[in-house]
Design an enzyme around this catalytic site. Structure first.
Site, short mmCIF file in Angstrom:
data_model
loop_
_atom_site.label_atom_id
_atom_site.label_comp_id
_atom_site.label_asym_id
_atom_site.label_seq_id
_atom_site.Cartn_x
_atom_site.Cartn_y
_atom_site.Cartn_z
N ASP A 29 -3.92 -0.63 2.00
CA ASP A 29 -4.41 0.33 2.99
C ASP A 29 -3.55 1.60 3.05
O ASP A 29 -3.78 2.47 3.90
CB ASP A 29 -4.53 -0.32 4.39
CG ASP A 29 -3.22 -0.84 4.93
OD1 ASP A 29 -2.39 -1.30 4.13
OD2 ASP A 29 -3.02 -0.80 6.17
N HIS A 30 -2.59 1.71 2.12
CA HIS A 30 -1.77 2.93 2.02
C HIS A 30 -1.79 3.52 0.61
O HIS A 30 -1.23 4.59 0.39
CB HIS A 30 -0.32 2.63 2.44
CG HIS A 30 -0.20 2.18 3.86
ND1 HIS A 30 0.29 2.98 4.87
CD2 HIS A 30 -0.58 1.02 4.45
CE1 HIS A 30 0.23 2.33 6.02
NE2 HIS A 30 -0.30 1.13 5.79
N HIS A 84 1.08 -1.65 0.12
CA HIS A 84 -0.10 -2.35 0.63
C HIS A 84 -1.32 -1.47 0.36
O HIS A 84 -1.23 -0.24 0.43
CB HIS A 84 0.02 -2.63 2.14
CG HIS A 84 0.80 -3.88 2.44
ND1 HIS A 84 1.40 -4.12 3.65
CD2 HIS A 84 1.07 -4.97 1.66
CE1 HIS A 84 2.01 -5.31 3.61
NE2 HIS A 84 1.82 -5.83 2.42
N ASP A 86 4.32 1.14 7.70
CA ASP A 86 4.14 0.14 8.73
C ASP A 86 5.50 -0.45 9.08
O ASP A 86 6.33 -0.64 8.20
CB ASP A 86 3.24 -0.98 8.22
CG ASP A 86 1.84 -0.50 7.87
OD1 ASP A 86 1.49 0.64 8.15
OD2 ASP A 86 1.09 -1.29 7.26
N HIS A 124 9.04 -4.38 7.49
CA HIS A 124 7.64 -4.80 7.34
C HIS A 124 7.62 -6.08 6.51
O HIS A 124 8.66 -6.59 6.12
CB HIS A 124 6.87 -3.64 6.69
CG HIS A 124 5.39 -3.76 6.72
ND1 HIS A 124 4.69 -4.24 7.81
CD2 HIS A 124 4.45 -3.46 5.79
CE1 HIS A 124 3.40 -4.21 7.53
NE2 HIS A 124 3.21 -3.75 6.31
N HIS A 153 -2.82 3.81 13.04
CA HIS A 153 -2.81 2.56 12.28
C HIS A 153 -3.32 1.42 13.18
O HIS A 153 -2.78 0.32 13.23
CB HIS A 153 -1.41 2.26 11.74
CG HIS A 153 -1.38 1.21 10.65
ND1 HIS A 153 -1.20 -0.13 10.90
CD2 HIS A 153 -1.52 1.31 9.31
CE1 HIS A 153 -1.22 -0.81 9.76
NE2 HIS A 153 -1.42 0.05 8.77
#
Ligand code: ZN
Ligand code: ZN
Length: 309
Positions: A66-67, A64, A212, A142, A270
């Protein structure tokens, strides 16, 4: 020997004015391990005075943005500042072709090698071992395949009890054999077990990164007695449904995992940008697991040497 984690980013999907998305750096015996590499990672490394040229291993939890969206930029910068040594990336196989495409597209001449190590998301296995530190992959739950990472010091050789050296007049060769696990036969042929001859002065330290993920009981056994646990806590309990829908955990769930696995300390992050303050999340976690901290970008968490006795 240092064993500390620096939080570079602690926001979930959206960056906020005070939080970047996910990235941590673990300093284990002066080896720097970067865990996730969101946008802003380079800037945070600069701010924290962490030498990015010292990072040799990057672990990506899942694909993802955001990582991951800081990865190409970081690789490019390392090239510009003259890196020559290999850079190792541990991530799910799908990243490799995408990364190679981007590197070819954006970087005219890459002067060092990016070595890709495919991580199987559903397997718990040792994916790194340098004799001092090991890294295990931890399957997470996830929306897309996701992997946590457990960093552990390896036990060195034990010490020999001084009294035993004197009692049995141990030679250097015998000491070396005992340190490496041998028992001892005394003059009468009696066997003295290794455990009576040796002791460890310190316990290995550990740090786990779980983000996540949905609440996953499967993690409990894998995290048993971990010294420092980072577990995502994207939502508060009142948004439990949303957590489930989006494949995330609440702060209370993160704390439950810490409690059930007998973690020594829990750090949560997070956080969803919907919360103006994360205090309610921290409070709900603390009700379940008292030794919880809500991370801020730039914070450093040290795990002190664990002396025995
Ligand atoms: Zn995320
Ligand atoms: Zn995600």
């Amino acid at each position: 020997m240092t064993f500390s984690v620096t939080i570079l980013g602690s926001s979930s999907a959206l960056p906020t004015s005070t939080r970047f998305p996910s990235a941590h750096v673990l300093n284990a015996h002066e080896r720097l391990f970067l865990i996730d590499c969101a946008e802003g990672t380079q800037m945070q490394l600069r701010r924290m005075h962490i030498k990015m040229s010292k990072i040799n291993h990057i672990f990506i939890s899942h694909l993802h943005g955001d990582h991951t969206l800081g990865l190409v930029g970081l690789i490019s910068t390392l090239n510009l500042i003259g890196r020559k040594s290999d850079l190792h990336i541990y991530a799910h196989a799908e990243l490799e072709s995408n990364l190679n495409y981007n590197l070819k597209f954006f970087i005219e001449a890459l002067n060092y090698k990016v070595v890709f190590h495919a991580v199987e998301p559903n397997k718990r296995q040792v994916i790194y071992d340098d004799g001092k530190i090991t890294v295990e992959s931890l399957p997470l739950r996830h929306r897309v395949p996701a992997t946590g990472f457990l960093f552990k010091e390896k036990r060195g050789l034990p010490n020999i009890r001084k009294a035993m050296i004197e009692k049995y007049s141990l030679s250097l060769a015998e000491i070396s054999a005992i340190k490496n696990g041998s028992d001892l036969a005394d003059h009468d042929g009696k066997i003295i077990p290794n455990i009576e001859l040796t002791y460890y002065s310190t316990e290995p330290r550990s740090y786990a990164y779980c983000s996540d993920t949905l609440y996953s009981e499967r993690l409990v056994g894998m995290l048993k007695d971990v010294d420092l646990l980072y577990h995502e806590a994207t939502f508060a309990s009142e948004d439990k449904k949303l957590a489930k829908q989006t494949g995330h955990s609440t702060a209370e769930q993160a704390a439950t995992i810490a409690k059930k696995s007998d973690a020594k300390k829990l750090i949560i992050g997070h956080f969803s940008s919907r919360y103006k303050s994360v205090e309610p999340l921290l409070n709900e976690a603390k009700l379940v697991f008292e030794n919880t901290f809500a991370v801020e970008d730039g914070q450093v968490f040290e795990i002190p040497i664990k002396r025995k006795g």
